[in-house]
Design an enzyme around this catalytic site. Sequence first.
Site, PDB file in Angstrom:
ATOM      1  N   MET A   1      23.921   9.486   2.601  1.00 31.60           N
ATOM      2  CA  MET A   1      23.787  10.736   3.345  1.00 31.60           C
ATOM      3  C   MET A   1      24.068  10.502   4.826  1.00 31.60           C
ATOM      4  O   MET A   1      24.623  11.373   5.511  1.00 31.60           O
ATOM      5  CB  MET A   1      22.388  11.327   3.141  1.00 31.60           C
ATOM      6  CG  MET A   1      22.262  12.764   3.597  1.00 31.60           C
ATOM      7  SD  MET A   1      23.417  13.872   2.757  1.00 31.60           S
ATOM      8  CE  MET A   1      22.384  14.534   1.447  1.00 31.60           C
TER       9      MET A   1
ATOM     10  N   PHE B   1     -11.040  -8.266  13.393  1.00 28.94           N
ATOM     11  CA  PHE B   1      -9.945  -8.652  12.515  1.00 28.94           C
ATOM     12  C   PHE B   1      -9.680  -7.525  11.520  1.00 28.94           C
ATOM     13  O   PHE B   1     -10.596  -6.999  10.890  1.00 28.94           O
ATOM     14  CB  PHE B   1     -10.285  -9.947  11.770  1.00 28.94           C
ATOM     15  CG  PHE B   1      -9.236 -10.334  10.770  1.00 28.94           C
ATOM     16  CD1 PHE B   1      -7.955 -10.672  11.187  1.00 28.94           C
ATOM     17  CD2 PHE B   1      -9.515 -10.338   9.406  1.00 28.94           C
ATOM     18  CE1 PHE B   1      -6.976 -11.007  10.262  1.00 28.94           C
ATOM     19  CE2 PHE B   1      -8.540 -10.680   8.486  1.00 28.94           C
ATOM     20  CZ  PHE B   1      -7.264 -11.016   8.916  1.00 28.94           C
ATOM     21  N   GLN B   2      -8.427  -7.147  11.388  1.00 28.58           N
ATOM     22  CA  GLN B   2      -7.978  -6.069  10.501  1.00 28.58           C
ATOM     23  C   GLN B   2      -8.675  -4.742  10.799  1.00 28.58           C
ATOM     24  O   GLN B   2      -8.945  -3.951   9.900  1.00 28.58           O
ATOM     25  CB  GLN B   2      -8.140  -6.467   9.022  1.00 28.58           C
ATOM     26  CG  GLN B   2      -7.172  -7.571   8.627  1.00 28.58           C
ATOM     27  CD  GLN B   2      -7.025  -7.752   7.123  1.00 28.58           C
ATOM     28  OE1 GLN B   2      -7.942  -7.519   6.365  1.00 28.58           O
ATOM     29  NE2 GLN B   2      -5.837  -8.173   6.696  1.00 28.58           N
TER      30      GLN B   2
ATOM     31  N   LYS C   1     -17.398  -1.789   5.640  1.00 30.15           N
ATOM     32  CA  LYS C   1     -17.841  -2.769   4.644  1.00 30.15           C
ATOM     33  C   LYS C   1     -19.361  -2.784   4.493  1.00 30.15           C
ATOM     34  O   LYS C   1     -19.883  -2.868   3.379  1.00 30.15           O
ATOM     35  CB  LYS C   1     -17.334  -4.158   5.053  1.00 30.15           C
ATOM     36  CG  LYS C   1     -17.439  -5.187   3.955  1.00 30.15           C
ATOM     37  CD  LYS C   1     -16.730  -6.482   4.334  1.00 30.15           C
ATOM     38  CE  LYS C   1     -16.714  -7.451   3.149  1.00 30.15           C
ATOM     39  NZ  LYS C   1     -15.963  -8.681   3.488  1.00 30.15           N
TER      40      LYS C   1
ATOM     41  N   GLU D   1       0.822  -1.221   0.000  1.00 32.53           N
ATOM     42  CA  GLU D   1       0.000   0.000   0.000  1.00 32.53           C
ATOM     43  C   GLU D   1       0.853   1.266   0.000  1.00 32.53           C
ATOM     44  O   GLU D   1       0.445   2.297  -0.520  1.00 32.53           O
ATOM     45  CB  GLU D   1      -0.959  -0.006   1.181  1.00 32.53           C
ATOM     46  CG  GLU D   1      -2.069  -1.046   1.096  1.00 32.53           C
ATOM     47  CD  GLU D   1      -1.641  -2.414   1.603  1.00 32.53           C
ATOM     48  OE1 GLU D   1      -0.444  -2.598   1.924  1.00 32.53           O
ATOM     49  OE2 GLU D   1      -2.510  -3.311   1.675  1.00 32.53           O
TER      50      GLU D   1
END
Lengths: 167, 569
Positions: B474, B112-113, B162, B50
């Site tokens: 760097m 969940f999630q 959802k 993502e």
Amino acid sequence: MKHTLSVLVENRPGVLARVASLLARRGFNIHSLAVGPTSEPGMSRMTIVVDAPELEQVKKQLHKLVNVVRITELDPANSLEREIMLVRVAAPAGKRGEVLEIASIFKATAVDVGPSSMCFQISGTPAKINDFLDLVRPYGIVDLVKSGRIAMAREQKTKPGRLRAVN
Amino acid sequence: MSTITGAQALITALEHEGVDVVFGVPGGAILPAYDPLHESPIRHILARHEQGAGHMAEGYAWATGRVGVAMATSGPGATNLVTPLADALMDSVPLVAITGQVPTSSVGNDAFQEAYTTGITMPATKHNYFVTDVDEIAQVVREAFHIASTGRPGPVLIDLPKNVLNATTTWRDPGAVSLAGYKPTVEGHPRRVKEAVELITEAQRPVLYVGGGIIKANAAAELRRFAEVTNVPVTTTLMGRGAFPDDHRLALGMPGMHGTYTAITALQKADLLIAIGVRFDDRVTGKVETFAPHAKVIHVDVDPAEIGKVRTPDVPIVGDARRVLGQLLEAWAGRETPDRQPWLDTIAAWKRDFPLRYDQRPDGPIKPQFVIEELYRLTGGDATLVAGVGQHQMWASQFWRFSDPRRWINSGGLGTMGFAIPAAIGAKVGRPDDLVYAIDGDGSFQMTFQELITAADEGIPIKVAVFNNQSYGMVTQWQKLFYGGRLSASVLGDGVDYVKVAEGLGCVGFRAETPDEVAPTLEKSLAVDDRPVVVELVVDPDEMVFPMVPAGASNDEVILGPDDLGRSS
């Protein structure tokens, strides 16, 4: 330095979190915050007392929140500032008269009395509330709760010049 | 009126906003939205992470000036989007992110999630929405695109449970947006504009200090006209490279920590800064108290909160850069162009005496600056450059000679390593006919190179130059300069065969190890047009970025090169 901000916000879920989170993220300390609905439907008013050396950045950052509609900084000299406090003072039978006398001077109302303490409700300017608190403190404060400050600008006073002209 | 699902309303709303591509990764909670997307003319590009989807949407937005769209599922999908959102907020990139959420009945139950996406992204977005009513989807999408693309652009997130996506509604076009608390000021105050013109007329040593705001407002043409009629030299910040052509006689190059001596010093000696679409970032100002000490300041920005945040201007102008430049041009009309010869002569002398420099020996290791110059020569500068974050980013910004806006894409404010590859993919999708070349470091590359799979799989032929110095360059530079040369956790080693990595991911891989191999290898990369190409350039690990103003130091203390170290410490 404490400043009082009157902030008109859209009454949406999470708006309080947005305001609080923004102030925290930008390093401004919230002294008190009171929020409630207004006469305009869908709008709420927050009265925020912030501790900050200068307010320009706070105001500008708050303005960037989409749900913030209007911000007014209130000058204490030209606004009405009020708090409400409930304070339970240790007052056994022998001391009640003294405590009630102080309370009556401040127009504090006894709202609960028990065997060893009395609870007062007092509203007014933050200074008045602090003065009352100073006077009852020696008796012993058992419990205390204060609302956040709410404030409103006074109506613009008539300019002295105009008043003379009328006279 | 026919009944549609929330998911269909979402996709229809995206189509109405003119969205032609969505970058995303599916998952449980967002699945309902992926179903109508399958039938939609909107192209979906399947990122492999993502974060990649988010940076692709950013690259698309940078390259096209339109809103980039990223989509992800709830929980980890949404949290993986946080870095691109923060990046887009810092660099004012218009983005709309759409995330799935667990059903409203499960919200708050550690389902969940489940993650508190709107809470997590609150400080990383310009605004966000948690939608609980299916009838509001169309309105919210319209508002989100409006907020993302107007005023100071930025990311907006829409979190969709959802069950809301599955609920039914009827389509109604939401009409024009009216938000009580959001009305950006675009027109500059006429009196301020007049004051600005007066200051410019009086100034002896003015400098136009311009940045990303010019690019976001599509104001490059107006800027050029204004610089020419007022004869004021121009420095373009890292975010504003390409806002003014580097080959122009009035161009000073980049200011700041790794800017040109001329740009840094011109700001220090200036008696007037005309700051447009910049925010006086610490990477530009160095120690604020000593920045441009003799200068009055005109500050133009569409975000009022930027004005006076770091430096109090003498003339503040809130407005869109293009509109205000138009007003300034109008107010200037009829005045004679000042010749400013003493000031321009001084600047010309700095340019002559203190140019950017490096030393490429024919038998020595490849110098990264040489690669940038060779690529510029071979492409004629006709390319979009997309950088990661680190030394290579600075060299690209310094040594490429930018001529157009939106053809330099990088992560400036947040400094997000791993930005280059996904952002290049997004840029190439947005402008498929342009040559899109990512300039990456090996450290930056290793953070997001899985998105090369996306590029190969979706047929997006980007090119990636990996400047391999086997370290976080760097970081080692700072360790060498400020930490006694102790290279703590910054050496990556030579364990990666980038050619094989490229080939293994469906790309073409080339490698150059000596200076004479650079041009032929880059040429080979330019000849491939059907697949993504990775070019590994084994560069000198000891090369450092100069000039340099150490963090927190005054801009009067420019370190010009390695031989200059210790002079000003």
